[in-house]
Structures are given as structure tokens and as C-alpha cells.
Design an enzyme around this catalytic site. Structure first.
Site, PDB file in Angstrom:
ATOM      1  N   ASP A  42       0.868  -1.164   0.000  1.00  0.00           N
ATOM      2  CA  ASP A  42       0.000   0.000   0.000  1.00  0.00           C
ATOM      3  C   ASP A  42       0.912   1.222   0.000  1.00  0.00           C
ATOM      4  O   ASP A  42       2.106   1.137   0.302  1.00  0.00           O
ATOM      5  CB  ASP A  42      -0.922  -0.021   1.218  1.00  0.00           C
ATOM      6  CG  ASP A  42      -2.192   0.795   1.004  1.00  0.00           C
ATOM      7  OD1 ASP A  42      -2.205   1.662   0.115  1.00  0.00           O
ATOM      8  OD2 ASP A  42      -3.159   0.579   1.751  1.00  0.00           O
ATOM      9  N   TRP A  43       0.357   2.365  -0.319  1.00  0.00           N
ATOM     10  CA  TRP A  43       1.149   3.559  -0.570  1.00  0.00           C
ATOM     11  C   TRP A  43       1.764   4.082   0.729  1.00  0.00           C
ATOM     12  O   TRP A  43       1.072   4.584   1.592  1.00  0.00           O
ATOM     13  CB  TRP A  43       0.283   4.609  -1.250  1.00  0.00           C
ATOM     14  CG  TRP A  43       0.219   4.511  -2.748  1.00  0.00           C
ATOM     15  CD1 TRP A  43       0.380   5.554  -3.615  1.00  0.00           C
ATOM     16  CD2 TRP A  43       0.000   3.363  -3.567  1.00  0.00           C
ATOM     17  NE1 TRP A  43       0.276   5.100  -4.927  1.00  0.00           N
ATOM     18  CE2 TRP A  43       0.044   3.762  -4.921  1.00  0.00           C
ATOM     19  CE3 TRP A  43      -0.212   2.005  -3.286  1.00  0.00           C
ATOM     20  CZ2 TRP A  43      -0.126   2.873  -5.983  1.00  0.00           C
ATOM     21  CZ3 TRP A  43      -0.376   1.110  -4.348  1.00  0.00           C
ATOM     22  CH2 TRP A  43      -0.328   1.551  -5.663  1.00  0.00           C
TER      23      TRP A  43
END
Length: 868
Positions: free
Chosen positions: A285-286
Site C-alpha cells: 500500500d502507498w
């Protein structure tokens, strides 16, 4: 994995009397190494593996690092892009939100939410929705759709992103995941199952985000869970995703048993790649990556968006990964396997190396602008404004109508040319700022048709309920007056108390991702009441009007106990988050153009406490990572209420129709299936694709003629004076043996887990788990005067003292004519009847008696039979 425990200690605090405080015996996630490498014989992946091997074997180390590392936040056009491989003709891969449409795109569709389509209990609709989203992404140049969602599953009903997923029931979510993935990938785009795993709330998922809200923590939340609960509840739908052939999986922000989700070797190496045999790639995920080599050997394959923090210009991978491979910290087979997994997923969905260009830009709606937005460099055409909607509006309208749940009806619906409609509530009308007036839908004004956050898309248009009702009123010569201000009490009162009024009261409840705070709701809902004083609005109107119909747009259940049983509330409709065709879909159901059949994909309980689990709103571990113990085990949503014999207001799987149905004649037919055998044997040794230069000079940033883009993440070294100077991360100054766990770089053949897929089987776990053991049939008769769809459901009692009373294990949506009898058929697999045995580390059917039930909801099960 083991559950965390609390140890009570007595202590004295400065300036106060002795007090009881708790010191936590922190949950621990066991290490599992090495990271499994791809299986060339995995069923369904054979051709993709061969194509990937041919491509990756031609790549240099720099090119492999480029493929596995994002270029940095806002480095190019998509929310995430890998580096390119221009020598072999491969442009950078475009990864784009969201699970209900293309975030930041123009001329795209805004689909119904996952939770909404789950209410349809219609596999075909789920598939077609996925396929349509895949087609739109393909036409925009997207390679990877960041969806669908099984995490959050929906442990806590107030969880902010539950609406992005499907249901707190793992079976229903598993079907939603599988059908959506098949649709997306049949359209030629890679699906991404997210957020893996236990990402069940927004509070404390990221340290900077939590600190921005004033919380004093230095580590993310840890979701602490036992092995049985992990397998039987949260891992279940991800197994369905893997068996459906999903190309990528996104690991989550929070910790699992105090190990970060994107470097948790137990969940990535042990469960996902080992036990489930996942052949695709794992992306972070970012900003969920917290280490370099440690995340690589723990099973991470792609770093997104590439930089350690947004727009920092620093990366855990990039040049650091290049160096880590050169000095042996990350073994050569691991970088080869990363690239193989990415390219195999690429070829699996039918992509070709010569990809069409990306024709939109996430950061600007301008036609021309900088291709490198963060650096403000590379001025060119960045948007082609390609219209990719096709006829998907028709599909969205169909989904919305078939997913609208009729919760109560004493005869006021369907409407038939009503004389006088009073439409009440802000939720009936438009947002005064326009449908896209709030960034990422981060407000609650006007009708609610999607939640907020990165899981959103721009509306091409939004048909409000008032708009659709007005159009129908014109046809019917109905008097229609609307008041779109929830606080206009005296005006509302004067309207609804008039003789002959049918009052349609529109209310909602919103939520979303944690980086946006709406009215004090930091992603997660603060409570389960309706927004905008909706509950009081309903009570006020229904006290004056004896024909009050309530329409709820919401992200999940709300507490309706104060008004649902009023005799003046003649109907209650849950319309979910229906997307751009909201009003048209709802009008079809209210007027009987579509006979409602949808079922609530979650339970409507009388109190918040009935659900068995909740959001953790305050840190409980000092300034370290908050600890969230899943002490409820498998007992969430209807399982929680059933286990405590709590009566819900509307049970899971409940929904009414404008006609009636009867169930009869359940039959169970045992199927021939071989005995279960645990998987045995070993993998092959890890493959590698040849030697590469160890001369640092070969990895230097190219000549001055090669453009350097500010903040862009490259695989090259800035200096070649020494390995230490070339590294921007001190961990690479050490050898692997000094800081990586034992076995982390082992390339020898590895034993297969008992529950794992066999060497030539379909990924998703031991193939024998999917053998069909029983076929269950029942007769369903339409006893009313209208044609309609019915959704018979199959539940199983596994019989053990630690089992839920019943669990969903089958359903179908069947159209039945008046007087017609049809046969509902469901098949039970070995997996459906098994429990996870923590000692054997395998699925086993217990000795407890098994009973099957068939009926229209989880609490209305008129038919039952025992299994031999």
C-alpha cells in the site's frame, strides 16, 4: 500466530494513588522464510510463466529493479507507476484506484460500491460489474486496478472502508472477490486483491496520519489474531481471490501480531505464497513499506509508490535494492522472482509488451501539462479525455435496482401513481457544490452514492432521487413537493401533515478513508446513528404522517430501533451506495418496475454492542503501536448475534419482495470424492537467470545527456566510490547474516505445507478442499401474483462448541413466475465443511454432526437436513 494476552500488574504512578495498569504480552508473528518462488506448473499460470521467463531472462538487474520500484508519488500520470524497460519495449505499468471506478479519471463511470452489489447476491452482476470496470481501465491505459476489496472484511460495523468491500461474511465476500476478479481480468487488466490482511479500521493505520489528528503514537496499529480465526474468517475470501487467478495483492498498512503487513513473513510467505500458492505479485500500500531488504525477503514484490514518504525522493528500493542484490543481501533469485511474478500477471490477462499509452492524468484535468507532476517537468499532452463509459450506465442502473433491499413494507410499496408525494431530506437532492465538488467525495452534502477516500471515482453525472421522482411525477400527474433541508422543521411539518401525503424521507450515513475527516469522523464512523439528525427527522415526519417511507443510503448498518416499528413507518428501503444512476435505480424499485429481491449483506442489530467487535478509537499501548485484540474470534456480525442468541432487527440475508415464496422438499445427495490427503513433497530449487556484473561502475547514473528528474526514483547509483557511499540506507552496509532472519536467503528446495496447493494444482490451497461432497436441493414456489427474483440461501452448522450456530455456504438468485416452482441447487465442498486445525496446520472435518439449512435469510430457515 497466537492471540495476544494481557498481564495485569499493580504499580504506583507519580502524584496519584496506586492504580491497576496493564502490561501487554505483545502478540508475535512467527517468521516464515524463505519467500516462495513461482511454480512453473501451477494450473492456469503455465503459459504466463513461460512468457514471463522468456522476458525476464533478457532483463538486466537495473531493469528488474526498475520494474519492482515505483517512480515516486506524482512522478508520472497514475497514482502508482513502475519504472519502464525501454530496451525491451515495455512502458511503465500504470496502477490506479479504485474499486468502483477510475479515480481521477474523466469520462468514466461511477459504479455501485462492492457492498451494494453484494446485496444483490447475484454472481452474474458481480462479474459484469468487474468486467465493465476492467474495460474502462483498459481503455484509459491502466494495467492494474487497485481492487477489489476483502480487507476490511467488516469486523466492526463502524469501520470506515467497509463499503469498499462486500460483506462481513467471508463466503459472500469470497464470491464477490472471485467474480469481480474474473470480470476485471477477462477484460485484460490485472486485478489487485486488497488490503491484505486485517486492515479493519482507519484509526492508527498510519503513524503520520494519526499524529496529524493529535494521537501520540510512534507505530501503527497491530491487529492481533489467532491462527484459527485468521483462516476461517479473514483469509477465506483471499483464498477465493487466489483461486480465481488474481494477478496482484496489496499488503496493508497496519501490523499483524506486531509485524508490519508489508514485511510480515508469516502472512506473505507463509499464508499467501506458501499455503495458498499465490503466483502473482505483492505490492505495498502507498507508504506501507517500512524496510528494504527485510521487506524483499518477507515477500514484497513491488514498492508503491516507490518513495519512503510522498515526494521525499528517497526509496527503500531503487538504488538500494540494486546494491542489496549486488552484495548478496537480497538473493538473486528473489529479484528474479519479483520480476517474474509481475510479468506473469501481465501476460496472464493477455497484455502484450507493446502497450497503448496512458491517456489520462491523475493530477490535472488540463489537456497539456507536465508529465512529471511533482517535478513540474516534461510539458506535453497528458490528457486525451477519452470517453470509456460505453453503455455502462445501464448496467449501473440494473445493479442499483437489483441491490436495493426492502426491509419493511406494510403495503405502501410499490407506488402506483400516488396523488401527493412529500420528499423530505437532504439525501434526496444534489450536492450544492456539484457531485464532484468535494475532493475524493470528502463531504456529506446531498444524496450519498459513494463513500469518501481513494476508493472513489469522479461522477460523469449523478441522478439524484428527487430528479428521478420528479420525472415520474410528471408522467403520473403526481403532486410532488420536496424539502431538502433536514433542519427546516416547521416547513417540513406543514407539508407532511397535509391530508393524503405519502412522505418519502431520505437519510444517510457516510464514512471513508482515514486521511479525510468529515464532521469529526476520522474515516471510521463515530457512531451508528444516521447523519444530519436523520433519526429525529424520521421520528418527526412519522409522528405527523401515517404513510412514511424511509430510504437509507449508507455505508453499512445504522441503529433503527427508535423508529423502525412505528405503525406510521410503512416501508423501509436500504439503497446502499448505488453510484451514478442512484435515483433511477431507486425509482424502479419504489414503483415496482423492478420487484425487489436483494438481501442485506450485514446485520442490522438493535445496539452497537451486539456486533461483537468495534473500532479502537483511543491508543492503548502508550506511545507505541496500539494493540487491537481480536478476542471475539470468528464471532462477528450475524455469527456474534447468533452465538449469544440476540435477536437482530433485520438479520443478515434478509430482504422482502412484492410477492411471496414458499420452500419445500430439501434433499441431500452425497457425492463421490476421494479421501483428503495433506499435500506432501517439495518445491524445486529457486531458479535464477544468470550472472550479472558486480562492478559498481556498471550501475552508475548514465551520462549527463540522460535527463535527471527531481524526486524520481531510479535504480542507479549517484556515486560508485564504494558500496557504502552508494547506499542511502544503512542496513545495506551489513551482510544478510547480520540482520536478516535465518533462512531468509535460502534457495534450496522447500517442503510444501499440508494445506498448500500441489505442484500442478490450481492455486488457492490443497485442491482436495474444493472437492464437492454433497449436493443440496430444495423447491421454491412463487405463491404470489407477481413475477420476482428469490434468493434461497444455504447455511451449515458445523456442530462444534467453538463454531457459529450457522454459516453461509451457498446461495442463488432465481427468477420465478407466479405459481411456478423451481429447484434451488447448492454444492458443498470439503472446505465448506471443514475447520482449521491449529495443531495439524490443516483443514479437517470435525466429528461433530453437520446440519444444512435452506431458507430466505440467516434467521428464517424452514428446511433442514443432516449430513451423513
Amino acid at each position: 500466530m497466537r492471540s495476544s494476552t494481557l498481564v495485569a500488574l499493580l504499580t504506583a504512578t507519580s502524584g496519584s494513588a496506586a492504580a491497576s495498569v496493564y502490561k501487554r504480552d505483545l502478540a508475535v508473528s512467527e517468521p516464515v522464510y524463505p519467500s516462495p518462488w513461482m511454480n512453473p506448473k501451477a494450473k492456469g499460470w503455465e503459459q504466463a510463466y513461460a512468457q514471463a521467463r522468456d522476458f525476464v531472462s533478457q532483463m538486466t538487474l537495473l531493469e528488474k529493479v526498475n520494474l519492482t520500484t515505483g517512480v515516486g508519488w506524482q512522478g508520472e500520470q497514475c497514482v502508482g507507476q513502475t519504472g519502464s524497460v525501454p530496451r525491451l519495449g515495455l512502458r511503465s505499468l500504470c496502477l490506479q484506484d479504485s474499486p468502483l471506478g477510475i479515480r481521477f479519471g474523466d469520462y468514466v463511470s461511477a459504479f455501485s460500491s462492492g457492498q451494494t452489489v453484494a446485496a444483490s447476491f447475484d454472481r452474474d452482476l458481480m462479474y459484469r460489474r468487474g468486467q465493465a470496470m476492467g474495460e474502462e481501465n483498459k481503455a484509459k491505459g491502466v494495467n492494474v486496478i487497485l481492487g477489489p476489496v476483502a480487507g476490511p472484511l467488516g469486523r466492526a460495523p463502524a469501520g470506515g472502508r467497509n463499503w469498499e468491500g462486500f460483506s462481513p461474511d467471508p463466503y459472500l465476500t469470497g464470491i464477490g472477490m472471485a467474480e469481480t476478479i474474473k470480470g476485471i481480468q477477462d477484460a485484460g487488466v490485472i486485478a489487485c486483491a486488497k488490503h491484505y490482511i486485517l486492515n479493519e479500521q482507519e484509526h492508527f493505520r498510519q503513524v503520520p496520519e494519526a499524529q496529524g489528528y493529535g494521537y501520540n503514537i510512534t507505530e501503527t496499529l497491530s491487529s492481533n489474531i489467532d491462527d484459527k480465526t485468521m483462516h476461517e474468517l479473514y483469509l477465506w475470501p483471499f483464498a477465493d481471490a487466489v483461486q480465481a487467478g488474481v494477478g496482484s495483492v496489496m499488503c496493508s498498512y497496519q501490523q499483524i501480531n506486531n509485524s508490519h503487513g508489508c514485511q510480515n513473513s508469516k502472512t506473505l510467505n507463509g499464508l499467501l505464497k506458501g499455503e495458498l500458492g499465490f503466483q502473482g505479485f505483492v505490492m505495498s500500500d502507498w507508504q506501507a513499506q517500512h524496510a528494504g531488504a527485510a521487506s524483499a525477503v518477507a515477500g514484497l514484490d513491488m514498492s508503491m509508490p516507490g518513495d519512503t514518504l510522498f515526494n521525499s525522493g528517497y526509496s527503500f528500493w531503487g538504488a538500494n535494492l540494486t546494491l542489496a542484490v549486488l552484495n548478496g543481501t537480497v538473493p538473486e533469485y528473489r529479484i528474479d522472482d519479483m520480476a517474474m511474478r509481475i510479468m506473469a500477471a501481465f501476460f496472464l490477462v493477455g497484455m502484450e509488451v507493446d502497450q497503448p499509452p496512458i491517456n489520462f492524468d491523475s493530477w490535472s484535468t488540463d489537456t497539456y501539462g507536465p508529465i512529471h507532476y511533482a517535478a513540474n517537468e516534461g510539458y506535453q499532452q497528458i490528457n486525451w479525455h477519452v470517453d470509456v463509459q460505453g453503455d455502462h450506465g445501464d448496467l449501473i442502473q440494473e445493479i442499483g435496482a437489483k441491490s436495493t433491499v426492502l426491509l419493511k413494507n406494510t403495503g405502501s410499496l410499490p407506488l402506483n401513481k400516488p396523488r401527493f408525494l412529500a420528499v423530505i431530506g437532504e439525501d434526496a437532492g444534489p450536492n450544492p457544490l456539484g457531485p464532484n465538488g468535494c475532493s475524493d467525495r470528502g463531504c456529506n452534502m446531498g444524496t450519498l452514492a459513494m463513500g469518501w477516500g481513494s476508493g472513489t471515482a469522479n461522477y460523469p453525472y449523478l441522478v439524484t432521487p428527487l430528479e428521478a421522482l420528479n420525472a415520474q411525477a410528471i408522467k403520473d400527474h403526481t403532486r410532488l413537493e420536496a424539502i431538502l433541508d433536514n433542519t427546516a422543521s416547521s416547513t417540513i411539518e406543514a407539508l407532511v401533515k397535509q391530508e393524503g401525503a405519502t412522505s418519502l424521507v431520505f437519510v444517510n450515513a457516510d464514512s471513508g478513508e482515514g486521511y479525510i475527516n468529515v464532521d469529526g469522523n476520522e474515516g471510521d464512523r463515530q457512531n451508528l446513528t444516521l447523519w444530519g439528525n436523520g433519526d429525529e427527522l424520521i421520528k418527526n415526519v412519522s409522528s405527523l404522517c401515517n404513510n412514511t417511507i424511509v430510504i437509507i443510503h449508507s455505508v453499512g448498518p445504522t441503529l433503527v430501533g427508535d423508529w423502525y416499528d412505528s405503525e406510521n413507518v410503512t416501508a423501509i428501503v436500504w439503497a446502499g451506495l448505488p453510484g451514478q444512476e442512484s435515483g433511477n435505480s431507486l425509482k424502479q424499485v419504489l414503483y415496482g418496475e423492478v420487484n425487489p429481491a436483494a438481501r442485506t449483506p450485514f446485520t442490522w442489530a438493535a445496539t452497537r454492542e451486539d456486533y461483537g467487535a468495534d473500532v479502537l478509537y483511543e491508543p492503548n499501548n502508550g506511545d507505541k503501536g496500539p494493540q487491537q485484540d481480536y478476542t471475539e474470534g470468528i464471532f462477528i456480525d450475524y455469527r456474534a448475534l447468533d452465538s449469544k442468541n440476540i435477536t437482530p432487527i433485520f438479520e443478515f440475508g434478509f430482504g422482502l419482495s412484492y410477492t411471496t415464496f414458499e420452500y419445500a422438499n430439501i434433499q441431500v445427495e452425497k457425492q463421490s470424492a476421494q479421501d483428503y490427503q495433506p499435500t506432501t513433497g517439495e518445491t524445486a530449487e529457486a531458479p535464477t537467470f544468470g550472472n550479472f556484473s558486480t562492478d559498481l561502475e556498471d550501475y552508475a547514473f548514465p551520462s549527463s545527456s540522460f535527463p535527471y528528474i527531481w524526486q524520481y526514483i531510479y535504480p542507479y547509483f549517484n556515486t560508485t566510490s564504494s558500496a557504502k557511499d552508494a547506499s542511502m540506507d544503512s542496513e545495506y552496509g551489513q551482510t544478510a547474516e547480520e540482520f536478516l532472519p535465518p533462512g531468509a536467503i535460502d534457495s534450496s528446495a522447500q517442503p510444501l505445507a499440508a494445506a498448500a496447493s500441489g505442484p500442478e494444482d490450481l492455486p488457492g490451497g490443497n485442491a482436495l478442499l474444493y472437492d464437492i461432497l454433497y449436493k443440496v436441493t430444495a423447491e421454491v414456489t412463487n405463491t404470489g401474483s407477481l413475477a420476482g427474483d428469490e434468493i434461497p440461501q444455504l447455511y451449515v452448522s458445523l456442530g462444534g462448541p467453538d463454531d457459529a450456530p450457522v454459516v453461509l455456504r451457498g446461495f442463488d438468485r432465481i427468477t420465478i413466475e407466479p405459481g411456478q416452482t423451481v429447484t434451488f441447487t447448492a454444492e458443498l465442498t470439503r472446505r465448506d465443511l471443514s475447520n482449521w486445525d491449529v495443531a495439524a496446520q490443516d483443514w479437517l472435518i470435525s466429528e461433530y454432526p453437520k446440519t444444512v439449512y435452506v431458507g430466505p435469510s440467516s434467521r428464517k430457515l424452514p428446511l433442514s437436513a443432516t449430513l451423513s
